[in-house]
Design a protein around this motif. Structure first.
Motif, PDB file in Angstrom:
ATOM      1  N   VAL A   1      45.692   9.867  30.528  1.00 36.01           N
ATOM      2  CA  VAL A   1      45.730   9.354  31.900  1.00 36.01           C
ATOM      3  C   VAL A   1      45.629   7.837  31.851  1.00 36.01           C
ATOM      4  O   VAL A   1      45.144   7.259  30.873  1.00 36.01           O
ATOM      5  CB  VAL A   1      44.578   9.912  32.770  1.00 36.01           C
TER       6      VAL A   1
ATOM      7  N   THR B   1      41.228   7.113  41.602  1.00 38.35           N
ATOM      8  CA  THR B   1      41.891   8.241  40.957  1.00 38.35           C
ATOM      9  C   THR B   1      40.948   9.429  41.036  1.00 38.35           C
ATOM     10  O   THR B   1      39.811   9.357  40.570  1.00 38.35           O
ATOM     11  CB  THR B   1      42.222   7.938  39.489  1.00 38.35           C
TER      12      THR B   1
ATOM     13  N   LEU C   1      39.767  13.397  40.328  1.00 36.76           N
ATOM     14  CA  LEU C   1      39.863  14.505  39.382  1.00 36.76           C
ATOM     15  C   LEU C   1      39.527  15.801  40.103  1.00 36.76           C
ATOM     16  O   LEU C   1      38.446  15.937  40.686  1.00 36.76           O
ATOM     17  CB  LEU C   1      38.885  14.329  38.225  1.00 36.76           C
TER      18      LEU C   1
ATOM     19  N   LYS D   1      36.427  18.151  33.436  1.00 39.32           N
ATOM     20  CA  LYS D   1      36.318  16.934  34.245  1.00 39.32           C
ATOM     21  C   LYS D   1      35.128  16.070  33.815  1.00 39.32           C
ATOM     22  O   LYS D   1      35.289  14.868  33.555  1.00 39.32           O
ATOM     23  CB  LYS D   1      36.188  17.299  35.734  1.00 39.32           C
TER      24      LYS D   1
ATOM     25  N   SER E   1      35.357  12.319  40.296  1.00 43.53           N
ATOM     26  CA  SER E   1      35.447  13.769  40.163  1.00 43.53           C
ATOM     27  C   SER E   1      34.803  14.399  41.384  1.00 43.53           C
ATOM     28  O   SER E   1      33.691  14.028  41.771  1.00 43.53           O
ATOM     29  CB  SER E   1      34.732  14.241  38.890  1.00 43.53           C
TER      30      SER E   1
ATOM     31  N   CYS F   1      42.141   8.840  47.603  1.00 44.51           N
ATOM     32  CA  CYS F   1      42.762   8.702  46.287  1.00 44.51           C
ATOM     33  C   CYS F   1      44.224   8.271  46.330  1.00 44.51           C
ATOM     34  O   CYS F   1      45.022   8.812  47.089  1.00 44.51           O
ATOM     35  CB  CYS F   1      42.645  10.011  45.512  1.00 44.51           C
TER      36      CYS F   1
ATOM     37  N   VAL G   1      45.859   8.376  43.372  1.00 41.61           N
ATOM     38  CA  VAL G   1      46.371   9.347  42.404  1.00 41.61           C
ATOM     39  C   VAL G   1      45.364  10.475  42.283  1.00 41.61           C
ATOM     40  O   VAL G   1      44.147  10.248  42.328  1.00 41.61           O
ATOM     41  CB  VAL G   1      46.587   8.696  41.014  1.00 41.61           C
TER      42      VAL G   1
ATOM     43  N   VAL H   1      44.493  13.790  39.691  1.00 40.76           N
ATOM     44  CA  VAL H   1      44.762  14.448  38.416  1.00 40.76           C
ATOM     45  C   VAL H   1      44.083  15.808  38.445  1.00 40.76           C
ATOM     46  O   VAL H   1      42.888  15.890  38.742  1.00 40.76           O
ATOM     47  CB  VAL H   1      44.231  13.612  37.233  1.00 40.76           C
TER      48      VAL H   1
ATOM     49  N   LEU I   1      42.862  18.874  36.285  1.00 40.77           N
ATOM     50  CA  LEU I   1      42.550  19.372  34.945  1.00 40.77           C
ATOM     51  C   LEU I   1      42.298  20.880  35.015  1.00 40.77           C
ATOM     52  O   LEU I   1      41.653  21.359  35.952  1.00 40.77           O
ATOM     53  CB  LEU I   1      41.306  18.696  34.374  1.00 40.77           C
TER      54      LEU I   1
ATOM     55  N   VAL J   1      45.845  18.353  31.390  1.00 37.71           N
ATOM     56  CA  VAL J   1      46.329  17.790  32.648  1.00 37.71           C
ATOM     57  C   VAL J   1      47.468  18.667  33.150  1.00 37.71           C
ATOM     58  O   VAL J   1      48.514  18.777  32.504  1.00 37.71           O
ATOM     59  CB  VAL J   1      46.818  16.340  32.464  1.00 37.71           C
TER      60      VAL J   1
ATOM     61  N   SER K   1      49.566  15.218  37.779  1.00 36.97           N
ATOM     62  CA  SER K   1      49.145  13.841  38.018  1.00 36.97           C
ATOM     63  C   SER K   1      50.141  13.210  38.977  1.00 36.97           C
ATOM     64  O   SER K   1      51.335  13.143  38.683  1.00 36.97           O
ATOM     65  CB  SER K   1      49.087  13.043  36.710  1.00 36.97           C
ATOM     66  N   GLY K   2      49.663  12.786  40.139  1.00 36.84           N
ATOM     67  CA  GLY K   2      50.553  12.209  41.129  1.00 36.84           C
ATOM     68  C   GLY K   2      49.807  11.930  42.412  1.00 36.84           C
ATOM     69  O   GLY K   2      48.574  12.019  42.472  1.00 36.84           O
TER      70      GLY K   2
END
Length: 292
Positions: A31, A38, A40, A48, A198, A209, A211, A213, A215, A220, A223-224
């Motif tokens: 990442v 970002t 999680l 995480k 997280s 956020c 982005v 991610v 998990l 992963v 991711s976007g």
């Protein structure tokens, strides 16, 4: 290094692998973090917290690379340089119950090498005020509510105005008003620094956020942008008068109608998907792929 946009890379994680005995906690995780938050997401046991602890230099991976602000975070000198620019809020901050809120944050400030007593105390008062605990700074940790303890831990993470914030479930124990106040604070902090968050609160992800991610099983899976995650469920969310058999999830809403996620029947009345819908769809797709 000052982050001015999301294209500025503060942290780069490449191919992290970490095992606990026969359990693989991280399986080739890569990442990048720039300015902004970002998020999680992932089920319990997804990896995480392990990822956060690696980026926070609390544990070492078995293999892979971590760089932050141009420093190799896995080397001795690099780890020290990263820690000087890092604020970390773990799930369990490890409070000493006899400390007051002020004493605990002051102790953390000493560990962060704030050696001038007057300047250090001014910084402690600043961060306690930032999280709304100025009036409670003289109270002992054991006398504070769970939400207040969480705010003390956040204040400690903010000491020294770190360029990288790592937050593990920071809104746990907070009431709705406190959660909104923290969102305001996180959004302001993320304007010129990297924040890795997280959370199980999907509304925090959607609100904050840049982005997200996902998990799962140490890998992963996505991711976007949050809207991209929600978009995975486009055409797969519908409303009905009765519970839909075979749906991934189906529940009765406050209006009395059912909200369903899965494969809709022909002619179904479709709804706009949420991040939760996209997450459910992603997990279902992963399960389907695993059965092939």
């Amino acid at each position: 290094m000052t982050l001015t946009s999301a294209t500025d890379v503060a942290v780069r994680v490449d191919g992290l692998v970490l095992r606990y005995g026969r359990t693989t906690a991280l399986d080739g995780v890569s990442v990048t973090l720039g300015a902004g938050v970002t998020g999680l997401l992932g089920p319990n046991g997804a990896g995480k917290t392990t990822l956060l602890r690696v980026v926070a230099t609390a544990i070492r991976p078995d293999s892979g690379a971590v760089s932050a602000f141009g420093h190799d975070a896995l080397s001795g000198p690099g780890r020290l340089a990263v820690r000087r620019r890092l604020g970390y809020l773990p799930q369990d901050p490890g409070f000493h119950p006899s400390f007051t809120a002020f004493e605990f944050v002051d102790y953390v400030a000493i560990l962060k090498e704030l050696t001038s007593r007057s300047a250090r105390h001014a910084e402690v008062r600043r961060v306690l005020d930032l999280v709304g605990l100025d009036a409670q700074r003289g109270k002992r940790i054991r006398a504070l509510s769970g939400g207040m303890r969480q705010r003390v831990a956040l204040a400690a993470a903010l000491v020294g105005d770190p360029a990288l914030l790592i937050l593990d479930e920071p809104t746990v124990g907070l009431d709705p008003e406190q959660r909104m106040r923290f969102r305001e604070l996180f959004a302001e902090l993320a304007e010129d620094r990297a924040v890795l968050l997280s959370t199980h609160q999907t509304e925090d992800v959607m609100s904050l956020c840049r982005v997200v991610v996902v998990l799962d099983q140490g890998r992963v899976r996505f991711s976007g942008a949050p809207l991209e995650l929600a978009g995975l469920a486009a055409g797969r969310v519908w409303t009905s008068d009765t519970r839909a058999p075979g749906a991934l999830a189906s529940w009765r809403t406050g209006t009395g109608a059912y909200r369903n996620v899965g494969d809709p029947p022909a002619g179904a009345s479709l709804l706009s998907p949420t991040i939760e819908d996209g997450y459910l769809t992603l997990v279902d797709l992963r399960s389907t792929e695993g059965q092939r």
